[in-house]
Design an enzyme around this catalytic site. Structure first.
Site, mmCIF file in Angstrom:
data_model
loop_
_atom_site.group_PDB
_atom_site.id
_atom_site.type_symbol
_atom_site.label_atom_id
_atom_site.label_comp_id
_atom_site.label_asym_id
_atom_site.label_seq_id
_atom_site.Cartn_x
_atom_site.Cartn_y
_atom_site.Cartn_z
ATOM 1 N N ASN A 169 0.879 -1.170 0.000
ATOM 2 C CA ASN A 169 0.000 0.000 0.000
ATOM 3 C C ASN A 169 0.917 1.221 0.000
ATOM 4 O O ASN A 169 1.375 1.666 1.044
ATOM 5 C CB ASN A 169 -0.895 -0.056 1.242
ATOM 6 C CG ASN A 169 -1.797 1.166 1.390
ATOM 7 O OD1 ASN A 169 -1.635 2.163 0.686
ATOM 8 N ND2 ASN A 169 -2.735 1.086 2.312
ATOM 9 N N ARG A 195 -2.034 -1.687 -3.903
ATOM 10 C CA ARG A 195 -3.040 -0.626 -3.914
ATOM 11 C C ARG A 195 -2.698 0.330 -5.052
ATOM 12 O O ARG A 195 -1.563 0.779 -5.175
ATOM 13 C CB ARG A 195 -3.004 0.153 -2.602
ATOM 14 C CG ARG A 195 -3.980 1.323 -2.591
ATOM 15 C CD ARG A 195 -3.730 2.264 -1.431
ATOM 16 N NE ARG A 195 -4.745 3.313 -1.369
ATOM 17 C CZ ARG A 195 -4.617 4.426 -0.661
ATOM 18 N NH1 ARG A 195 -3.513 4.653 0.037
ATOM 19 N NH2 ARG A 195 -5.587 5.317 -0.642
ATOM 20 N N HIS A 217 -10.319 5.761 -1.445
ATOM 21 C CA HIS A 217 -10.368 4.969 -0.212
ATOM 22 C C HIS A 217 -11.342 3.799 -0.367
ATOM 23 O O HIS A 217 -11.926 3.323 0.608
ATOM 24 C CB HIS A 217 -10.826 5.811 0.998
ATOM 25 C CG HIS A 217 -9.889 6.907 1.380
ATOM 26 N ND1 HIS A 217 -10.327 8.163 1.735
ATOM 27 C CD2 HIS A 217 -8.532 6.940 1.481
ATOM 28 C CE1 HIS A 217 -9.286 8.927 2.036
ATOM 29 N NE2 HIS A 217 -8.186 8.216 1.886
ATOM 30 N N ARG A 260 -5.541 18.802 3.387
ATOM 31 C CA ARG A 260 -6.345 19.150 2.196
ATOM 32 C C ARG A 260 -7.618 19.885 2.604
ATOM 33 O O ARG A 260 -8.246 19.541 3.605
ATOM 34 C CB ARG A 260 -6.721 17.880 1.420
ATOM 35 C CG ARG A 260 -5.541 17.179 0.796
ATOM 36 C CD ARG A 260 -5.910 15.827 0.193
ATOM 37 N NE ARG A 260 -5.109 14.779 0.796
ATOM 38 C CZ ARG A 260 -5.301 13.476 0.613
ATOM 39 N NH1 ARG A 260 -6.272 13.046 -0.173
ATOM 40 N NH2 ARG A 260 -4.535 12.591 1.221
ATOM 41 N N GLU A 305 -7.252 -1.967 5.113
ATOM 42 C CA GLU A 305 -7.077 -1.916 3.661
ATOM 43 C C GLU A 305 -6.180 -3.053 3.172
ATOM 44 O O GLU A 305 -6.429 -3.629 2.111
ATOM 45 C CB GLU A 305 -6.485 -0.556 3.259
ATOM 46 C CG GLU A 305 -7.486 0.589 3.430
ATOM 47 C CD GLU A 305 -6.847 1.977 3.338
ATOM 48 O OE1 GLU A 305 -6.356 2.466 4.377
ATOM 49 O OE2 GLU A 305 -6.824 2.551 2.244
HETATM 50 C C1 LIG Z 1 -6.717 8.619 -1.949
HETATM 51 C C2 LIG Z 1 -6.213 9.178 -0.676
HETATM 52 O O1 LIG Z 1 -6.529 10.267 -0.301
HETATM 53 O O2 LIG Z 1 -5.423 8.373 0.041
HETATM 54 P P1 LIG Z 1 -4.640 8.748 1.376
HETATM 55 O O3 LIG Z 1 -5.657 9.080 2.401
HETATM 56 O O4 LIG Z 1 -3.909 7.464 1.679
HETATM 57 O O5 LIG Z 1 -3.733 9.897 1.045
HETATM 58 MG MG LIG Z 2 -5.084 5.904 4.868
#
Ligand SMILES: CC(=O)OP(=O)(O)O
Ligand SMILES: [Mg+2]
Ligand SMILES: Nc1ncnc2c1ncn2[C@@H]1O[C@H](COP(=O)(O)OP(=O)(O)O)[C@@H](O)[C@H]1O
Length: 422
Positions: A53, A117, A206, A265, A405
């Protein structure tokens, strides 16, 4: 039956290396023994599977033999300043070295398959897929849609294909579980021809976590038709609405930027703000990309993307942390209400991911004031982190279900291998 999703991992096990990353570089943060417990249905028969992953700055790996965890760990802080791991290739090589050191090297004849992944599968890949040169090319074509993630996934695939060209390798896509989302929810209201040509639509991410946790939640409800809302709250965060095991909506969009407030983010934002930042703020597109993906969310609001320290600051009366948590929880509550409406009703709300599994205050605040919808959190159960944290007799079960996961990727990998072998 009801608590087979029980807490096999503690907060320390799950996220101990994550607090600031500085002191745990390259060390196992997941090396505890499997304890996979009862209740899970293994598919595809026994077989030894290595799961990789690869995230934007970490690689998690796990070696599974049937239900038994033979080895697992995480390489973190890839490419960060002062890290001994310069890039994903080096991280993968260090994973291979660690496994060899434990007598479980990639050259082992007992290895049956490797599951990877892959974050973005676009519209091309909606199921776990055996990896061929064409599949690698297809994943590479999708790099512009997931520039932080797909290159890391490709690096893993390239290293293991070079080391074991003879072995079946399977790509398990984050986007795949969301392929069932109907057009009403996956279509952005822009020019249709343009959107179709460039692939501008909701894909969702996710997916292995939403698949695993919604399946466990459906089991917990004791009804295969259960309506479930999954709140995956890690560094990245997303919500999904699942009806009878099928995903019908999710908060992440064309990229993993849309939706919930995350560690770094922004989540939802007026798209015109991007234009304004460019035109009036004088920022380049790369600068805006970096702002919204890496310097926003909790980090942008209060200077810290570790939810543990943020909630400690709230306790201590810190106003920036308080605003950040209130924005985070307001967004969550809004999505819970939206998905309640999308599903028509809700049987289970499942919290998962490092924050969802470990933060009682976030769970409580996110669902505050929803009693009229039959949603409530019992303070004692919540503080203990019980599997069910809603009060006895609540119409909606609120559950804490640790995600897995790597297990889900292994399961899907084996099911593809046995399908193709048969
Ligand atoms: C797709 C995604 O945001 O994955 P991660 O949370 O692992 O950065
Ligand atoms: Mg994660
Ligand atoms: N006890 C806790 N209380 C609050 N937040 C926690 C706790 N333990 C871990 N977290 C948070 O979980 C987040 C990481 O989640 P995780 O799912 O491990 O991340 P990733 O998305 O990288 O897989 C971090 O923000 C961390 O602070």
């Amino acid at each position: 039956m009801s608590d087979h999703a029980g807490r096999e991992r503690t907060g320390e096990d799950r996220t101990g290396g994550n607090r600031d990353g500085r002191d745990r570089t390259g060390r196992d943060r997941d090396g505890h023994d499997g304890g996979d417990g009862g209740g899970r249905e293994r598919e595809g028969g026994p077989g030894r599977v290595l799961v990789l992953n690869s995230g934007s700055s970490s690689v998690k790996y796990r070696l599974l033999e049937g239900t038994e965890r033979l080895a697992s760990g995480t390489v973190e802080r890839i490419g960060e300043d002062g890290s001994p791991v310069p890039d994903h290739r080096a991280a993968l090589e260090s994973v291979a070295d660690r496994l060899a050191g434990e007598g479980l090297g990639l050259d082992s004849p007992e290895l049956t398959a490797i599951g990877h992944r892959v974050v973005h599968g676009g519209t091309a890949f909606t199921e776990p897929t055996p990896i061929t040169d064409e599949v690698v090319a297809g994943i590479r074509e999708l790099v512009p849609l997931a520039p932080l993630h797909n290159p890391a996934n490709l690096a893993g695939i390239e290293v293991t294909r070079r080391l074991r060209p003879d072995l079946p390798q399977v790509a398990v896509f984050d986007t795949a579980f969301h392929a069932t989302i109907p057009p009403a929810a996956s279509t952005y209201a822009i020019d249709r021809e343009l959107a179709a040509r460039l692939g501008v639509r909701r894909y969702g991410f996710h997916g292995t976590s939403h698949a695993y946790v919604s399946r466990e939640a459906t089991r917990l409800a004791g009804d295969p038709d259960a309506r479930v809302i999954v709140l995956h709250l890690g560094n990245g965060a997303s919500a999904s609405a699942v009806s009878a095991g099928r995903c019908v909506d999710t908060s992440m969009g064309m990229t993993p930027l849309e939706g919930l407030v995350m560690g770094t983010r922004s989540g939802d934002l007026d798209p015109a703000a991007v234009l304004y930042l460019a035109r009036t703020g004088g920022m380049s597109l790369d600068e805006i990309d970096e702002l919204l993906n890496r310097r926003s969310g909790m980090l942008g609001l209060c200077g810290d993307n570790d939810m543990r320290s943020v909630t400690e600051r709230v306790e201590a009366g810190d106003e920036d942390a308080e605003l950040a948590v209130s924005v985070y929880c307001h967004r969550l509550r809004k999505y819970v209400g939206a998905y309640y409406a999308v599903l028509g009703t809700v049987d289970v709300i499942a919290f998962t991911g490092g924050v969802g599994e470990n933060s009682a205050p976030i769970r409580a605040r996110a669902l505050e004031g929803l009693e009229a919808l039959g949603i409530a959190v019992d303070p004692a159960r919540n503080a203990r982190g019980d599997t069910v944290v809603s009060p006895e007799g609540s119409r909606v079960k609120v559950a804490v279900i640790p995600t897995d996961e790597e297990y889900e990727i292994a399961r899907q990998t084996l099911s593809v291998i046995s399908h193709h072998a048969g």
